[in-house]
Design a protein around this motif. Structure first.
Motif, PDB file in Angstrom:
ATOM      1  N   HIS A 157       0.866  -1.179   0.000  1.00 37.54           N
ATOM      2  CA  HIS A 157       0.000   0.000   0.000  1.00 37.54           C
ATOM      3  C   HIS A 157       0.899   1.224   0.000  1.00 37.54           C
ATOM      4  O   HIS A 157       2.016   1.194   0.540  1.00 37.54           O
ATOM      5  CB  HIS A 157      -0.920   0.011   1.215  1.00 37.54           C
ATOM      6  CG  HIS A 157      -1.957  -1.063   1.186  1.00 37.54           C
ATOM      7  ND1 HIS A 157      -3.270  -0.829   0.860  1.00 37.54           N
ATOM      8  CD2 HIS A 157      -1.865  -2.399   1.450  1.00 37.54           C
ATOM      9  CE1 HIS A 157      -3.949  -1.956   0.920  1.00 37.54           C
ATOM     10  NE2 HIS A 157      -3.124  -2.933   1.273  1.00 37.54           N
ATOM     11  N   LEU A 158       0.408   2.310  -0.595  1.00 40.58           N
ATOM     12  CA  LEU A 158       1.198   3.527  -0.723  1.00 40.58           C
ATOM     13  C   LEU A 158       0.433   4.720  -0.167  1.00 40.58           C
ATOM     14  O   LEU A 158      -0.725   4.945  -0.535  1.00 40.58           O
ATOM     15  CB  LEU A 158       1.538   3.770  -2.194  1.00 40.58           C
ATOM     16  CG  LEU A 158       2.314   5.043  -2.533  1.00 40.58           C
ATOM     17  CD1 LEU A 158       3.703   5.022  -1.908  1.00 40.58           C
ATOM     18  CD2 LEU A 158       2.416   5.211  -4.046  1.00 40.58           C
ATOM     19  N   VAL A 165       0.416   8.800   0.010  1.00 46.99           N
ATOM     20  CA  VAL A 165       0.968   9.975  -0.671  1.00 46.99           C
ATOM     21  C   VAL A 165       0.067  11.182  -0.435  1.00 46.99           C
ATOM     22  O   VAL A 165      -1.048  11.056   0.062  1.00 46.99           O
ATOM     23  CB  VAL A 165       1.094   9.740  -2.195  1.00 46.99           C
ATOM     24  CG1 VAL A 165       2.055   8.598  -2.496  1.00 46.99           C
ATOM     25  CG2 VAL A 165      -0.280   9.457  -2.807  1.00 46.99           C
ATOM     26  N   GLY A 220       1.614   8.953  -6.849  1.00 44.70           N
ATOM     27  CA  GLY A 220       0.297   8.357  -6.658  1.00 44.70           C
ATOM     28  C   GLY A 220      -0.357   7.978  -7.966  1.00 44.70           C
ATOM     29  O   GLY A 220      -0.944   6.897  -8.100  1.00 44.70           O
ATOM     30  N   ALA A 274       1.389   4.893  -9.392  1.00 44.31           N
ATOM     31  CA  ALA A 274       1.076   3.699  -8.615  1.00 44.31           C
ATOM     32  C   ALA A 274      -0.325   3.184  -8.929  1.00 44.31           C
ATOM     33  O   ALA A 274      -0.539   1.968  -9.038  1.00 44.31           O
ATOM     34  CB  ALA A 274       1.219   3.990  -7.122  1.00 44.31           C
ATOM     35  N   ARG A 275      -1.277   4.084  -9.074  1.00 43.35           N
ATOM     36  CA  ARG A 275      -2.641   3.660  -9.422  1.00 43.35           C
ATOM     37  C   ARG A 275      -2.650   2.945 -10.771  1.00 43.35           C
ATOM     38  O   ARG A 275      -3.332   1.929 -10.935  1.00 43.35           O
ATOM     39  CB  ARG A 275      -3.571   4.866  -9.439  1.00 43.35           C
ATOM     40  CG  ARG A 275      -3.869   5.451  -8.060  1.00 43.35           C
ATOM     41  CD  ARG A 275      -4.903   6.550  -8.136  1.00 43.35           C
ATOM     42  NE  ARG A 275      -5.153   7.141  -6.820  1.00 43.35           N
ATOM     43  CZ  ARG A 275      -4.520   8.221  -6.377  1.00 43.35           C
ATOM     44  NH1 ARG A 275      -3.634   8.846  -7.146  1.00 43.35           N
ATOM     45  NH2 ARG A 275      -4.785   8.700  -5.164  1.00 43.35           N
ATOM     46  N   VAL A 330      -3.578   3.035  -3.329  1.00 41.78           N
ATOM     47  CA  VAL A 330      -3.025   4.330  -2.933  1.00 41.78           C
ATOM     48  C   VAL A 330      -3.949   4.988  -1.915  1.00 41.78           C
ATOM     49  O   VAL A 330      -5.170   5.015  -2.098  1.00 41.78           O
ATOM     50  CB  VAL A 330      -2.855   5.254  -4.161  1.00 41.78           C
ATOM     51  CG1 VAL A 330      -2.389   6.647  -3.734  1.00 41.78           C
ATOM     52  CG2 VAL A 330      -1.855   4.647  -5.146  1.00 41.78           C
ATOM     53  N   THR A 342      -4.568   8.592   0.129  1.00 46.95           N
ATOM     54  CA  THR A 342      -4.232  10.013   0.154  1.00 46.95           C
ATOM     55  C   THR A 342      -4.214  10.518   1.593  1.00 46.95           C
ATOM     56  O   THR A 342      -5.181  10.333   2.339  1.00 46.95           O
ATOM     57  CB  THR A 342      -5.235  10.817  -0.673  1.00 46.95           C
ATOM     58  OG1 THR A 342      -5.225  10.339  -2.026  1.00 46.95           O
ATOM     59  CG2 THR A 342      -4.878  12.290  -0.679  1.00 46.95           C
TER      60      THR A 342
END
Length: 307
Positions: A36-37, A39, A46, A49-50, A56, A58
């Motif tokens: 998981h990211l 950002v 972001g 990555a999507r 992602v 936020t």
């Protein structure tokens, strides 16, 4: 063993640290880890990555005392059941360090992509030595500086060189049509004073005396663009500026010579990319670049600030 890993990077722009974060996410995901990211809104990372199918999240990450983000990071770690929180920028490291008491059993790691600024050493001391389990340095030059400034033993700040997703780098490239005409020498990177693009422009007239067919390309974004364009005005259409590129490898692949004229670099991912694409490379002999580029073998190293 599969792990759940939350990557954090607060930078909205494009740079080596953001490219590295994206590559880490892609490769770990392919190896079966749950990635998981976290950002900020409207970040280049972001969006990329999507497109790669990476979840992602936020986060505000507004400043180093953004207690809303501290709580949200803690809540996200709890909800995901994260085994590791891996930070890649200063602000997210400080915030995750403050949130660490909410997830004390979760490992907290920071990949350090820039030299530590002594004037921020107190902040880094709090964020790293008290909160981060490992400070991963991308070069020996960076490790030596981190040990001195932060007073860390080497086992707390190991060197792990940046890697490259060769499957992605060696995929067929969509080289812009204009790069297939003429001989292009270029720099791909942020328009910042430390990146040294102005020194290539200073050298351009002498290069053109010997190789008048040469064209110069500068791709990226940043506050120095306007001054660089003014500096290049007398060179006319022999210089071209491009904005932020969704895939900078397409630009690098079309260059006859890639140049890295930086005044300081901890690693230089773009040098690694140029070598993977088999592009001739000229780079400054500074920081961690000599650990990446073998002079006379994989590239040519030159003194910095010496056009």
């Amino acid at each position: 063993m599969s792990r759940t890993i939350l990557l954090l990077n607060e930078n909205r722009g494009f740079g080596g640290g953001e490219v590295h974060t994206l590559q880490v996410a892609r490769i770990l995901s392919r190896r079966g880890h749950r990635i998981h990211l976290g950002v900020r809104r409207r970040s280049w990372l972001g969006g990329q990555a999507r497109e790669a199918g990476i979840p992602v999240h936020t986060l505000p990450l507004a400043n180093e005392v953004d207690y809303l983000s501290v709580g949200l990071i803690g809540l996200l770690v709890w909800r995901l059941g994260a085994d590791i929180v891996h930070c890649h920028a200063t602000r997210d490291t400080v915030l995750a360090g403050q949130a660490h008491f909410l997830f004390p059993r979760t490992a907290l790691i920071k990949s350090q992509h820039t030299f530590v600024k002594p004037r921020l050493s107190n902040v880094y001391h709090t964020a790293h030595t008290r909160g981060v389990d490992r400070l991963v340095c991308v070069s020996q030059a960076l490790q030596a500086q981190a040990m001195q400034v932060l007073n860390l033993p080497p086992e707390r700040c190991p060197v792990v060189y940046n890697g490259l997703d060769t499957e992605l780098a060696l995929a067929p490239r969509k080289i812009p049509s204009f790069l297939r005409e003429g001989r292009w020498v270029g720099v791909v990177g942020s328009f910042l004073p430390v990146k040294g693009q102005r020194f290539l422009l200073q050298a351009a007239p002498r290069i053109l005396e010997r190789f008048p067919e040469t064209r110069f390309l500068f791709a990226g974004q940043g506050p120095e663009r306007e001054s660089l364009e003014e500096q290049a005005r007398d060179l006319g259409d022999q210089v071209r500026f491009l904005g932020l590129q969704s895939d900078p490898l397409d630009i690098l692949a079309g260059l006859e010579v890639a140049v890295v004229p930086s005044l300081l670099e901890t690693f230089s991912l773009v040098s690694l990319e140029a070598m993977a694409l088999e592009r001739p490379l000229v780079a400054s002999r500074v920081g961690g670049i000599p650990e990446v580029v073998e002079d006379g073998v994989s590239g040519t190293l030159v003194p910095p600030e010496d056009p």
